[in-house]
Motif scaffolding. Structure first.
Motif, mmCIF file in Angstrom:
data_model
loop_
_atom_site.group_PDB
_atom_site.id
_atom_site.type_symbol
_atom_site.label_atom_id
_atom_site.label_comp_id
_atom_site.label_asym_id
_atom_site.label_seq_id
_atom_site.Cartn_x
_atom_site.Cartn_y
_atom_site.Cartn_z
ATOM 1 N N LEU A 193 -4.375 -13.415 2.464
ATOM 2 C CA LEU A 193 -4.819 -12.247 3.201
ATOM 3 C C LEU A 193 -4.973 -11.053 2.278
ATOM 4 O O LEU A 193 -4.175 -10.855 1.364
ATOM 5 C CB LEU A 193 -3.817 -11.923 4.314
ATOM 6 C CG LEU A 193 -3.569 -13.051 5.322
ATOM 7 C CD1 LEU A 193 -2.465 -12.656 6.292
ATOM 8 C CD2 LEU A 193 -4.846 -13.416 6.056
ATOM 9 N N GLY A 194 -5.995 -10.256 2.548
ATOM 10 C CA GLY A 194 -6.254 -9.088 1.711
ATOM 11 C C GLY A 194 -6.425 -7.823 2.524
ATOM 12 O O GLY A 194 -7.036 -7.828 3.598
ATOM 13 N N SER A 195 -5.887 -6.741 2.004
ATOM 14 C CA SER A 195 -6.071 -5.418 2.596
ATOM 15 C C SER A 195 -7.398 -4.848 2.095
ATOM 16 O O SER A 195 -8.047 -5.427 1.210
ATOM 17 C CB SER A 195 -4.906 -4.512 2.188
ATOM 18 O OG SER A 195 -4.942 -4.287 0.787
ATOM 19 N N PRO A 196 -7.835 -3.718 2.632
ATOM 20 C CA PRO A 196 -9.057 -3.105 2.086
ATOM 21 C C PRO A 196 -8.968 -2.871 0.583
ATOM 22 O O PRO A 196 -9.977 -2.955 -0.132
ATOM 23 C CB PRO A 196 -9.151 -1.787 2.859
ATOM 24 C CG PRO A 196 -8.495 -2.084 4.178
ATOM 25 C CD PRO A 196 -7.356 -3.008 3.832
ATOM 26 N N ARG A 197 -7.781 -2.611 0.095
ATOM 27 C CA ARG A 197 -7.613 -2.349 -1.339
ATOM 28 C C ARG A 197 -7.834 -3.601 -2.189
ATOM 29 O O ARG A 197 -8.352 -3.520 -3.311
ATOM 30 C CB ARG A 197 -6.213 -1.789 -1.575
ATOM 31 C CG ARG A 197 -5.925 -1.407 -3.012
ATOM 32 C CD ARG A 197 -4.542 -0.785 -3.130
ATOM 33 N NE ARG A 197 -4.235 -0.413 -4.503
ATOM 34 C CZ ARG A 197 -3.104 0.153 -4.876
ATOM 35 N NH1 ARG A 197 -2.167 0.414 -3.981
ATOM 36 N NH2 ARG A 197 -2.901 0.448 -6.143
#
Length: 329
Positions: free
Chosen positions: A170-174
């Protein structure tokens, strides 16, 4: 259509965005990856548990004679491998596979593997790395687990059970841009991975809270986990059957002469010197110390304590929608 993902509600192993594993070794298609012509997301067949297979555990005090060669060791080899865990045993096996006449010796200081890293490993496998070499090594390992291992004598050791349940990164916007760049590299090696936006993540994994999540990368084939002790013993026993000599002892010195390396091994009650033109350092967490014996300093490998938590579900609902995340059936 997007590539197939996994049955609704079935929990993959979840990771935050990681670092980088060779080039493409194989490609495969899977009957577990159907496309649905009526939807952008694939339709999924029922995912059934494997019958009657339990993960084996290492014995508390195995007899060294079960795991080590019974023949008296020679003192001259073509290759000496220091460290007889999963990596060292695999190196021995693959060397003999590539060149049957090669004289290979694997030195292991702990025949019980009580303090070895391999049996304590999580035993997981994923294709999702930023380094192409890591991705390719994992793809080869998946090919081995799903097919190659079954081409060998099953009477030597039980097969390695592979739980192919996928990994979800999973990835955040960053971190989204990095995940998308890694995804392109992985697809270039024909890894079985797919990107999902938050709405697709919610549809496939209803238990997942997508707040703050910009993207998810899911390995729908060739990812999951296996028993690392079983893999270590598979390579070791098959290596011995092919002529790899396993020696019980600890390397206390590595000396250089004109063409060879002298490897001094201390065993209970004796000290023996073996020599070979090639020495492989497969010491894992202790590789730095082994390298220093050969005069190679500051190898960037340092032992680091890790903690792994395993959850067991008391009821047989792991594979029933909506599923139970992070639970191994």
């Amino acid at each position: 259509h997007k590539p197939p993902l996994r049955a609704p509600g079935v929990a993959p192993r979840v990771l935050s965005m990681g670092s980088g594993r060779l080039r493409r070794y194989f490609s495969s298609t899977s009957p577990l990856s159907p496309f649905s012509p009526s939807s952008s997301l694939p339709a999924w067949p029922p995912l059934l548990p494997l019958p009657g297979r339990r993960r084996p555990h290492p014995p508390t005090h195995p007899r060294p004679s079960r795991f080590f060669s019974t023949a008296l060791p020679s003192k001259r080899y073509d290759v000496i491998v220091i460290g007889g865990g999963a990596i060292g045993s695999s190196v021995g096996f693959h060397l003999k596979l590539a060149e049957p006449n090669l004289r290979v010796c694997v030195v292991e200081r702990d025949p019980t593997y009580k303090i070895a890293s391999s049996p304590l490993s999580v035993g997981s496998i994923r294709q999702q790395f930023s380094i192409p070499e890591n991705t390719a090594m994992s793809m080869y390992t998946a090919k081995f687990l799903k097919g190659i291992q079954f081409e060998y004598d099953p009477s030597l050791v039980d097969p390695i059970h592979f739980e192919e349940s996928g990994y979800l990164v999973l990835g955040s916007p960053r971190s989204e841009e990095g995940i998308r760049e890694n995804h392109k590299s992985q697809l270039g090696q024909e890894a079985k991975v797919a990107l999902l936006n938050p709405s697709e993540l919610e549809e496939k994994f209803p238990w997942l809270n997508t707040n703050g999540i910009a993207v998810g990368s899911f390995g729908y084939e060739n990812e999951g986990w296996f028993d690392p002790y079983s893999m270590m013993m598979w390579f070791k026993k098959h290596g011995i059957s092919m002529g790899v000599n396993f020696v019980d002892g600890e390397v206390i010195a590595i000396n250089h002469n004109s063409n060879d390396k002298d490897v001094v091994v201390q065993s209970p009650g004796t000290v023996t010197t073996f020599d070979a033109p090639v020495v492989v350092n497969a010491g894992g967490c202790w590789a730095r110390q082994i390298a220093s014996l050969a005069g190679i300093e500051d190898v960037p490998i340092v032992a680091k304590r890790r903690r792994v938590f395993i959850f067991h579900c008391p009821e047989d609902i792991v594979r029933v929608e909506p599923g139970v995340p992070m639970v191994d059936s």
